[in-house]
Motif scaffolding. Structure first.
Motif: not given
Ligand code: MG
Ligand code: ZN
Length: 362
Positions: A42, A81-82, A256, A260, A301, A325
């Motif tokens: 992120g 996404d990760s 990250d 968030h 992110t 993200h």
């Protein structure tokens, strides 16, 4: 005249032969034996700019001369996404969000750790999440959902990852199938640690799993500070025992999570902690001479921007545009043999391809 031409021809041939041998040698020198790959989950430019402006120590990012940009989209989403974001580094293929080491059709492909193992080199992951979390999982597991952390833990039994340090004890010992994976890993020659008071410098084991928490790891703000740097040093020291070299992935996982939460201070402390791990990797690489250090992110992110702070114009206001993200390119920093390959702008798949080429992986 004919003799002269023959002589000239001979001289040119000799020169070409000499130069090709010479260039091959030079080519070899630019290839690393070891790679330390640091992923700031992120971590975009706003995160680096914002967090480092509060840091008085050595800014690791400013120690790099080679910088590039990675385009982060996944196969099914402009915003990755990760899982897809790290799968691309490990197997070199864009995939669907949530995937771990499998392509868009859920087919497993050989990953970097497996390729390293074919040449008897060493591998490891050091993270500030559970060791079974999406980013580290992509380097040793193949499952179609990042949520399958109990299944991901089983992949460590395949012995493709020599060292794993982070959280996630419960995925090994508190399982529906009643298996104790720590016992099974011990039977395969792994040393298992979970005592958080143990001084890292006393640990010597070429195969080790160290889980320091039941699930995720504490925040840096809660006193975890220094762990990532010291755990990276522990991994580097033990991986270095392998004469064939190693691939170590270090993740600042919670950069990250701060994003968030749209919590700038959380993100900042995690990034500063990550910065310390980069510094020790660079110090090691400078001494070693055979180590390539690459720092990047899987994605940004929070859609963070740093906007004018009207009450204090010397600083900024952090401004988040999402709790998820974003799809902006992320920076890539490289140091050491082969680092020049990381200049420019490229798809995230190229990072895998460059590692493969530089490490002569097949
Ligand atoms: Mg992660
Ligand atoms: Zn995330």
């Amino acid at each position: 005249m004919r003799n002269f031409r023959a002589l000239l021809f001979f001289l040119v041939l000799t020169a070409v032969a000499f130069l090709s041998v010479h260039f091959k040698k030079a080519d070899k020198i630019t290839k690393p034996k070891k790679v330390i790959f640091l992923i700031g989950d992120g971590m975009g430019l706003a995160q680096i700019s914002g967090a480092m402006s509060f840091y008085d120590g050595v800014n690791a990012f400013e120690r790099f001369k080679v910088i590039g940009f990675s385009k982060t989209s996944s196969d099914d989403n402009y915003v990755t996404d990760s899982g897809a974001g790290a799968t691309v580094f490990s197997i070199g293929k864009k995939t669907f969000n949530g995937a771990i080491g499998v392509d868009k059709d859920s087919i497993a492909h050989e990953n970097i750790f497996e390729m390293m193992k074919k040449k008897n080199a060493a591998t490891g992951v050091v993270v500030t999440s559970s060791v079974t979390h999406a980013t580290p999982a992509c380097f040793y597991a193949h499952v179609s959902s990042r949520k399958s952390e109990f299944d991901i833990a089983e992949f460590l039994l395949k012995e493709k990852c020599d060292i794993a340090i982070g959280g996630g004890m419960k995925f090994f010992v508190s399982r529906n199938d009643k298996r104790n994976l720590f016992d099974e890993l011990k039977a395969k020659g792994y040393s298992i640690f979970s005592d958080t008071s143990l001084p890292f410098q006393n640990i010597n084991a070429s195969k080790l799993i160290y889980t320091l928490s039941w699930d995720g790891m504490k925040k840096a703000q809660e006193g975890r500070s220094g762990y990532l740097k010291n755990a990276s040093l522990l991994a580097m020291k033990n991986l270095d025992k392998n004469p064939e070299g190693y691939f170590l992935m270090v993740e600042g996982s919670q950069i990250d999570w701060g994003g968030h939460a749209n919590d700038f201070d959380y993100m900042k402390s995690e990034l500063i902690d990550f910065n310390e791990a980069i510094n020790v990797a660079l110090d090691y690489a400078i001494k070693d001479g055979n180590t390539l250090v690459v720092v990047t992110a899987d994605h940004e992110t929070g859609g963070l921007s740093l906007i004018e702070n009207k009450s204090n114009k010397k600083t900024f206001k952090s401004n988040y545009s999402t709790g998820g993200h974003s799809g902006i390119m992320v920076p890539v920093f490289a140091f050491g043999p082969g680092s020049e390959e990381f200049q420019g702008i490229y798809e995230n798949t190229a990072i895998h391809d460059k590692f493969k080429q530089l490490l002569n992986l097949k």
